[in-house]
Design an enzyme around this catalytic site. Structure first.
Site, PDB file in Angstrom:
ATOM      1  NE  ARG A  15      -1.347   2.700   2.473  1.00  0.00           N
ATOM      2  CZ  ARG A  15      -0.870   3.922   2.746  1.00  0.00           C
ATOM      3  NH1 ARG A  15      -0.887   4.857   1.816  1.00  0.00           N
ATOM      4  NH2 ARG A  15      -0.362   4.187   3.926  1.00  0.00           N
ATOM      5  CG  ASP A  16       3.045   4.545   2.920  1.00  0.00           C
ATOM      6  OD1 ASP A  16       2.698   5.397   2.081  1.00  0.00           O
ATOM      7  OD2 ASP A  16       3.642   4.836   3.963  1.00  0.00           O
ATOM      8  CB  CYS A 239       9.166  11.492   0.481  1.00  0.00           C
ATOM      9  SG  CYS A 239       8.558  12.989   1.241  1.00  0.00           S
TER      10      CYS A 239
END
Ligand code: ZN
Length: 306
Positions: A15-16, A239
């Site tokens: 997911r992330d 990020c």
């Protein structure tokens, strides 16, 4: 050093991790999920039910979940940004649901286009809805250790959000170091502040290794009693605010360090490194994990010199 006998690692690469990589085919996501399930990991954040326009990487969440081999004994969870996402997650059969609110108003508005208060009102409605269908709800507080727009986030602000969601019946709390701004000092301060008010609420920490502090943060957190951590295989992800920056702390780096310190993770390191190789193949770029590059410290090689 005060260390726990065991920790619970939740693998968030599918997911992330993948959410912050270029989109990959559905079949590759399923392959990654199924491979992770063979490593001994007991918790996996499998998918996110977000609007496909907001995050195209997760547009096939239903298909991925339908095709995955769900291993008994593994707790699978799904992230949902709003009530529609929560309904989709429940309909797909998830009982562990995560929702996110940011501790920074600017980040919350950029992330979900709402104020913190609006998000908290939404969460207050979602908690009973999830409970009514037999599920449990985890509230993830993003930017708990700092915000890329606002800088430092006061502990008091995070605690006030915690007080509110706990009062409304949130089952679990997670604190996200969304852009890798935490340091051990900040981790200890926040954990102690939360624990002093809500000693029985399960707390999970989610560190990104953007600035190289993730393992130090985990070590500090264990010393103040935290035993639940997110990590992502290979350090998948990145990020969104800093192109090229590292993603979540790499699961194999966490497993490698903790197992040598006598803290059990239940995860087979060699099997996990194989999955990290698969993750690299899937995203088509080298991943930042040092243990993936160098192998575990127990893997010795014959050398001539020193
Ligand atoms: Zn994250």
């Amino acid at each position: 050093m005060r260390l726990p006998d065991a920790v619970s690692i939740r693998e968030v690469g599918p997911r992330d991790g993948l959410q912050n990589e270029a989109p990959v085919p559905t079949e590759a996501k399923v392959r990654l999920l199924d491979a992770l399930a063979t490593t001994g990991v007991r918790r996996i954040e499998a998918v996110s039910f977000v609007h496909p326009k907001a995050i195209p990487q997760m547009a096939d969440a239903d298909q991925v979940w339908a095709a995955a081999t769900r291993q008994p004994g593994i707790r699978y969870s799904a992230l949902a940004p709003n009530s529609r996402g929560v309904t989709r997650a429940l309909d797909a059969g998830f009982t562990e649901i995560e929702v996110v609110v940011s501790a920074s108003d600017t980040h919350n508005r950029r992330n979900v286009n709402r104020s913190i208060d609006e998000s908290l009102e939404d969460i207050a409605r979602l908690i009973p809805a999830v409970h009514a269908r037999g599920g449990s709800l985890e509230v993830i507080i993003a930017t708990s250790f700092g915000c890329p727009y606002e800088g430092d986030v006061p502990v008091s602000r995070v605690v006030s959000i915690v007080d509110r969601v706990v009062a409304e019946g949130a089952d679990r709390l997670a604190f996200g170091d969304t852009t890798g701004m935490a340091t051990p000092r900040r981790v200890v301060e926040l954990v102690e502040a939360v624990r002093s008010r809500h000693p029985d609420k399960p707390v999970l920490l989610h560190f990104h290794n953007t600035r190289g502090t993730a393992l130090a943060n985990i070590l500090a957190a264990m010393q103040v009693g935290v035993t639940e951590f997110d990590a992502s295989v290979g350090g998948l992800g990145g990020c969104p605010y800093a192109p090229g920056a590292s993603g979540n702390v790499a699961t194999e780096e966490v497993v490698h360090m903790l197992e040598d310190m006598g803290v059990s993770t239940g995860i087979d390191l060699e099997a996990l490194i194989e999955v990290a190789r698969l993750a690299e193949e899937i995203v088509g770029r080298p991943l930042p994990s040092g243990v993936l590059r160098a192998g575990p410290r127990t893997r010795t090689v014959a050398v001539d010199g020193v």
